[in-house]
Write an enzyme that holds these catalytic residues in place. Structure first.
Site, PDB file in Angstrom:
ATOM      1  N   ASN A 410       0.822  -1.210   0.000  1.00 47.79           N
ATOM      2  CA  ASN A 410       0.000   0.000   0.000  1.00 47.79           C
ATOM      3  C   ASN A 410       0.855   1.259   0.000  1.00 47.79           C
ATOM      4  O   ASN A 410       1.856   1.343   0.711  1.00 47.79           O
ATOM      5  CB  ASN A 410      -0.925   0.007   1.218  1.00 47.79           C
ATOM      6  CG  ASN A 410      -2.051  -0.992   1.074  1.00 47.79           C
ATOM      7  OD1 ASN A 410      -2.939  -0.822   0.255  1.00 47.79           O
ATOM      8  ND2 ASN A 410      -2.002  -2.068   1.848  1.00 47.79           N
ATOM      9  N   GLU A 442      -0.013  -0.230  -4.501  1.00 47.63           N
ATOM     10  CA  GLU A 442      -1.454   0.028  -4.488  1.00 47.63           C
ATOM     11  C   GLU A 442      -1.714   1.438  -3.970  1.00 47.63           C
ATOM     12  O   GLU A 442      -1.354   1.765  -2.838  1.00 47.63           O
ATOM     13  CB  GLU A 442      -2.176  -0.994  -3.607  1.00 47.63           C
ATOM     14  CG  GLU A 442      -2.118  -2.403  -4.156  1.00 47.63           C
ATOM     15  CD  GLU A 442      -3.104  -3.332  -3.468  1.00 47.63           C
ATOM     16  OE1 GLU A 442      -3.858  -2.852  -2.606  1.00 47.63           O
ATOM     17  OE2 GLU A 442      -3.115  -4.530  -3.798  1.00 47.63           O
ATOM     18  N   ASP A 472      -6.400   1.003  -5.840  1.00 51.58           N
ATOM     19  CA  ASP A 472      -7.046   0.210  -4.797  1.00 51.58           C
ATOM     20  C   ASP A 472      -8.411   0.790  -4.441  1.00 51.58           C
ATOM     21  O   ASP A 472      -8.654   1.997  -4.588  1.00 51.58           O
ATOM     22  CB  ASP A 472      -6.143   0.196  -3.566  1.00 51.58           C
ATOM     23  CG  ASP A 472      -6.569  -0.837  -2.544  1.00 51.58           C
ATOM     24  OD1 ASP A 472      -7.329  -1.754  -2.914  1.00 51.58           O
ATOM     25  OD2 ASP A 472      -6.151  -0.731  -1.388  1.00 51.58           O
ATOM     26  N   GLU A 529     -11.467  -7.606  -4.830  1.00 48.04           N
ATOM     27  CA  GLU A 529     -11.062  -7.921  -3.460  1.00 48.04           C
ATOM     28  C   GLU A 529     -12.303  -7.961  -2.572  1.00 48.04           C
ATOM     29  O   GLU A 529     -13.335  -7.369  -2.892  1.00 48.04           O
ATOM     30  CB  GLU A 529     -10.062  -6.900  -2.934  1.00 48.04           C
ATOM     31  CG  GLU A 529     -10.535  -5.464  -2.951  1.00 48.04           C
ATOM     32  CD  GLU A 529      -9.480  -4.492  -2.457  1.00 48.04           C
ATOM     33  OE1 GLU A 529      -8.568  -4.933  -1.724  1.00 48.04           O
ATOM     34  OE2 GLU A 529      -9.563  -3.301  -2.794  1.00 48.04           O
TER      35      GLU A 529
END
Length: 846
Positions: A410, A442, A472, A529
């Site tokens: 991230n 992400e 994301d 996700e």
């Protein structure tokens, strides 16, 4: 004595006559410092060199530059024009004095003059000037204070002023109970992005107007402010306060500002002030905690601060106190959640997620510390720590010969603004000698709303060095088509929370399908996700989304467990663009016997069997009969050369009409039909109207086999269009005739079957009102005394079949008045049906 000398002011005497200078010096010498100038140029030089000169005494007649010339130069200089100037002249003419005053002189004295008079005049001028200076200083001080304590956008108090004046109000009224409430504008950053900061500033100004109006209408003691950004606070007496009412007031006022297409739902956080000596900033923080507690609650519009929020605040403070040590102590670790290709079951990657294992408190959930770290900026340090842990892990696996898959880490919004982000990541890859393709980054979609330009620059820089960038949480925040167009990412992560459990509903499923199809059109891979059930996974697979991650496959796991997974399963970092589906029953259906082929080819009408691929939005005929080709206006050779795609024959909205029909047939499992316009060949200008009817035969997740019947309806459609065009033209014609036109059926009663707009307007009605009121009994609209005349006229038309020259009667208007009109009528062709009369009704004044 020395102090008196210091405070003495300076007078400049400008006069070419030495005797005059000596006389004036004798008058003013005891109380003032005296400077002298023998001409205008010398006077200007001294004025510029000596800014402390309090008054200039200026003679008009001087060599080199006279008094008028000096005044003219002084008026052009910002400093010099503020020096009081008294002109002395031997010329007693009024024009000379007026010219001097117009040129900027403060006063004019004529020679000879009285020493006492000139002394008093000079003193008065100096006194006035000192008073003006003091007043200007006071105004400047007040302006400074206003800027210091006022928010320039809304005109309300700023944060510092609110703290100060609220504390003072609470101190002076310690015997009263007060509360503090806080609210903000949802997605105000988005508002500014959409409409511009100028519109946003105007919005803030109007909210300032709201507070001033609220303060005037409310007798309670209160202070209010724009606290920061889009947050507003108000402290007021608790007695009589109603949270529902204040929420409604804000909602109603903000509703008045909705001339722009921007939805806003006010939510209010309230803190009851039990300790008036508490720092006002802490009071505002507690109201903010209450506000945040309902930010994602659809139904709740306000919340009171309570002890649980206090405990949360204490808990957050403990986290802040321990975060630096926890990082150094290695309490943070990376967990990995596997990512799969659901079509072939292969492990294709993983996402690194941070976990905090506290030595005393145990596992601390990410939801407890991640949002806090994002607010206080510590997230950047934590991110860099996790990045390095993943690099260490990848290096270890590479050295041990363990199969490698990309790991995504991230990158927070804070990291995007770090000028060293790019350098830090490249340094880590270089330090551990890793291929950039192994470390995927992400970036949450919300980063786009903060600084889109910075984000695009950063992403381009990262990708230019081989790093893969994912967007994301797409769908959970401010998603937009422009975001996908502007930000050149390598993969889109679709958050299943975007739809929750509603993905099975037709509308929600279509939205999800559209997002996947849109990404496919942009050649942008999609990974879903948050996949928790097989049903969700199957649905995603059916719409072409094959990459998945979620509890259905695996929960986030320690790196040791993921390492075991790598060595025990088939892994790949490559994902094919498509997969093959089997359509049960379709082979048998298409393997027609000789008899079935004969029956199909001899079908009365055009028929086809076609395959519809929803994922790729293709519609291809698998089998057609001869009549099908005849109906669409081609032959088999041309059809095969053009291609078997049905959509090639339909353009723009006609293609969408066919799509809607297919989707209806699939969704309902019943026959669906449509009428569309098609071009016979790509190069010709010949079009045909076709009626299509279809029904689903066999279906799988994406591909559907349908039976389609086609009919050429060009002739009937053109007649219908011509008829509709004729009706439209006739309607336009009748509505432009300066009189009312009505068509009546005359049987048991006089029934109005048609009237033009003009007829209704003549009597003050709309067309709908007039027909609703008088269609079934037109005679009711006629004055009782005139009904016999009208009925007699209609009877003459029916029986004698002649034109009524002049039937005059009164007709009721909407306002209750009666209007005299003339009616001319003729019997229409009857053909055995109920007789009809066409009448022209004119105002008698026309």
């Amino acid at each position: 004595m020395a102090n008196t000398e210091v405070n003495k002011k300076t007078i400049l005497i400008a006069d070419d006559a030495e005797i005059n200078r000596l006389l004036l010096k004798k008058i003013f010498g005891e109380e003032y410092f005296i400077e002298e100038a023998a001409n205008g140029l010398e006077a200007l030089q001294k004025l510029r060199e000596m800014p402390e000169i309090a008054v200039l005494i200026l003679d008009i007649m001087m060599p080199k530059l006279d008094g008028f010339g000096v005044l003219e130069v002084m008026q052009k200089d910002e400093h010099l024009r503020t020096i009081p100037t008294v002109v002395i002249t031997a010329n007693n003419e009024e024009d000379t004095q007026i010219r001097a005053l117009s040129g900027g002189a403060t006063d004019v004295l004529t020679k000879p003059f009285s020493s006492q008079i000139i002394m008093h005049r000079i003193k008065n001028i100096m006194t006035r000037r000192e008073a003006e200076k003091l007043a200007e200083q006071n105004r400047a001080y007040k302006r400074e204070l206003r800027l210091m304590y006022t928010d320039e956008k809304s005109g309300l108090y700023n944060k510092n002023a609110f703290h100060r004046y609220t504390a003072r109000m609470l101190e002076k009224n310690h015997h009263k109970k007060f509360l503090l409430f806080r609210w903000d504008i949802d997605n105000f950053k988005v508002f500014n992005d959409w409409f511009g900061t100028e519109v946003g500033d105007e919005y803030l100004k109007k909210i300032g107007d709201f507070y001033r109006k609220y303060g005037k209408q409310n007798t309670a003691l209160m202070t209010y402010a724009r606290y920061d950004a889009d947050h507003f606070v108000c402290c007021q007496e608790a007695e009589g306060f109603n949270p529902e009412a204040i929420t409604k007031i804000i909602d109603e006022y903000m509703g008045q500002l909705k001339n722009l297409d921007f939805e806003y739902t006010p939510r209010v956080g309230i803190y009851m002030i039990n300790d008036p000596t508490l720092d006002v900033a802490l009071m505002c923080d507690r109201a903010l905690l209450a506000l945040r507690s309902i930010k994602d609650s659809y139904g709740k519009r306000f919340a009171w601060f309570d002890d649980s929020m206090r405990e949360s605040m204490i808990e957050q403070q403990e986290i802040v106190n321990e975060m630096e040590f926890a990082l150094k102590d290695g309490q943070f670790s990376a967990y990995l959640q596997p990512q799969y290709n659901y079509d072939n079951g292969r492990l294709i990657g993983a996402e690194a997620l941070v976990r905090w294992k506290h030595p005393v408190k145990g596992d601390i959930m990410p939801s407890k510390f991640i949002p806090l770290f994002e607010r206080n900026g510590f997230i950047s340090k934590l991110d860099e720590y996790i990045w390095e842990q993943i690099c260490i892990l990848l290096r270890k696996w590479k050295d041990e010969g363990i199969p490698l898959v990309p790991i995504s880490v991230n990158v927070s919004r804070r990291d995007i603004y770090n000028p060293h982000l790019f350098g830090n990541i490249l340094a880590l890859l270089g330090k551990y000698n890793l291929d950039p393709a192994l470390l995927h980054l992400e970036i949450t979609e919300s980063a786009y709303t903060q600084n889109a330009e910075q984000l695009v620059t950063t992403v381009n820089l990262l990708r230019s060095h081989g790093l893969k960038v994912h967007m994301d949480d797409f769908g959970s925040g401010y998603s937009s088509l422009s975001m996908l167009q502007d930000v050149p990412v390598d993969l889109l992560k679709l958050d299943m929370r975007f739809l929750g459990n509603d993905y099975k509903e037709e509308r929600s499923g279509n939205i999800l399908n559209a997002v996947v199809r849109m990404a496919t059109a942009l050649q942008l891979p999609v990974l879903a996700e948050g996949v928790e059930t097989k049903e969700q996974a199957d649905f995603l697979r059916s719409i072409g989304c094959l990459r998945m991650q979620g509890y259905f496959f695996a929960r986030p796991m320690p790196t040791e467990e993921f390492e075991e997974l790598l060595t025990s399963v088939n892994t790949t970092s490559f994902l094919g663009d498509s997969f093959v589906e089997s359509i049960e029953g379709s082979v048998n259906f298409l393997s027609f016997s000789f008899q079935s082929a004969l029956l199909f080819n001899s079908f009365v009408g055009g028929a086809a069997v076609a395959e519809y691929d929803k994922r790729n939005e293709t519609f291809v005929t698998l089998r057609i009969n001869d009549q099908f080709l005849t109906e669409i206006g081609t032959d088999r050779t041309q059809y095969m050369e053009r291609g078997q795609s049905v959509f090639d024959y339909y353009e723009n909205e006609n293609k969408q009409i066919v799509l809607d029909m297919l989707n209806e047939a699939i969704a309902t499992d019943k026959e669906a039909c449509c009428e569309v316009l098609t071009r016979v060949t790509k190069k010709s200008d010949e079009y045909r109207w076709l009626k299509l009817r279809t029904r689903l035969l066999v279906a799988s997740s994406n591909r559907h086999i349908l039976y389609v019947v086609v009919e050429n309806i060009t002739c009937s459609k053109e007649k219908t269009i011509a008829y509709e065009d004729m009706v439209e033209k006739l309607t336009t014609l009748t509505n432009n005739i300066p009189g009312g036109i009505g068509i009546f059926e005359v049987a048991d009663k006089m029934q109005l079957v048609y009237c033009n707009d003009t007829m209704a307007v003549m009597f003050g009605y709309t067309h709908e009102e007039f027909m609703q009121k008088f269609a079934n009994s037109f005679i009711a609209s006629i004055h009782p005394q005139d009904r016999e005349v009208v009925e007699k006229s209609f009877s003459c038309l029916l029986n004698e079949k002649k034109l009524v020259e002049n039937c005059k009667y009164r007709q009721i208007c909407k306002d209750g008045s009666w209007r005299w009109v003339n009616m001319y009528g003729r019997l229409m062709a009857v053909d055995g049906r109920i007789p009809r009369i066409c009448a022209l009704i004119m105002d008698t004044n026309t």
